[in-house]
Design a protein around this motif. Structure first.
Motif: not given
Length: 267
Positions: A232-242
């Motif tokens: 989990y992230f501790k706050m909002g963020s981004t995941v990039v899938m390649l």
């Protein structure tokens, strides 16, 4: 240490602090109301002992996932800010803003660069109001985890439109994944405020700390099943899938909100 990391560390201390119950209930309720969180799948806000607990909340009502070995599901609740074909080795962080996937993955993945050229990508943005846990999009084997220290710029649409190479500048954790001999990457990008990422299968990973050293963890026979919680992230963020070339066909999801478990790509 960059100012964004310092700010995030101080906010992280506040978010981790457990206030007396009646004060924490007021803080949590105000946060839920201010951001408009939908808590229908979660516990009452007063249950959470800190803002950190609220940020990283688990689903109180498990989602029904229809598992399939030829479909990728969304790993997160998020907005698809960009997706499409990797043009040679370039992808978009937002329309008109290219970045190099080779720089994103670092030279440590150089032996696989040729596989990713002309492949596919999808960017998932988690806002502060989203469910912050990330899950396995399909059954796969984790070959390596790379922790790349960096800055912690915000990753919202405003910054995506103005900060060149944001994904490359920011701290990130890279998972190198294999599905039936096909390669894909999941890149978890840190962001302002707290800026920490947790991986349940690798407790040694410590993000937003005072280091510039890339750390690499290698695994043998580390398998995860579709829908498993990875962390989990501790706050909002981004995941990039390649995905490597000729692996998947992406669903047309640009600009839409997806939920963990929804279809994002087919073989």
């Amino acid at each position: 240490m960059h100012i964004t990391n310092v700010i995030s560390q101080y906010f992280g201390k506040f978010a981790r602090f457990e206030f007396p119950a009646f004060i924490q209930t007021i803080i949590n309720s105000a946060y839920v109301k201010f951001l408009g969180l939908n808590m229908s799948e979660f516990r009452n806000p007063k249950f959470y002992k800190s803002l950190n607990d609220l940020f990283t909340r688990e689903l109180a009502i498990p989602r029904e996932i229809e598992k399939a070995d030829n479909l990728f599901i969304s790993p997160t609740d998020s907005l698809i800010t960009q997706c499409g074909k990797i043009e040679k080795e370039l992808a978009l962080q937002i329309k008109g803003m290219e970045y190099s996937i080779e720089e994103l993955l670092t030279y440590n993945c150089a032996e696989n660069f040729h596989k990713m050229h002309d492949g596919d990508y999808m960017n998932f943005y988690l806002s502060p109001k989203d469910y912050h846990r990330y899950h396995a999009p399909i059954d796969f084997e984790v070959k390596r985890l790379l922790h790349v220290p960096g800055k912690l710029y915000p990753v919202n649409l405003k910054y995506l439109n103005k900060q060149i190479d944001l994904f490359i500048e920011n701290e990130r954790v890279i998972l190198e994944c294999i599905y039936k001999e096909k390669l894909f990457y999941m890149v978890f990008v840190g962001a302002l405020n707290v800026g920490q990422m947790v991986f349940e299968f690798e407790p040694k990973v410590e993000t937003n700390c005072d280091t510039n050293e890339i750390k690499i963890y290698e695994y043998e026979d580390l398998k995860v099943e579709q829908g498993d919680c990875l962390g989990y992230f501790k706050m909002g963020s981004t995941v990039v899938m390649l995905w490597e070339k000729d692996f998947v066909k992406l669903e047309n999801l640009l600009g839409t909100n997806v939920k963990f478990g929804e279809l994002i790509a087919k073989m």
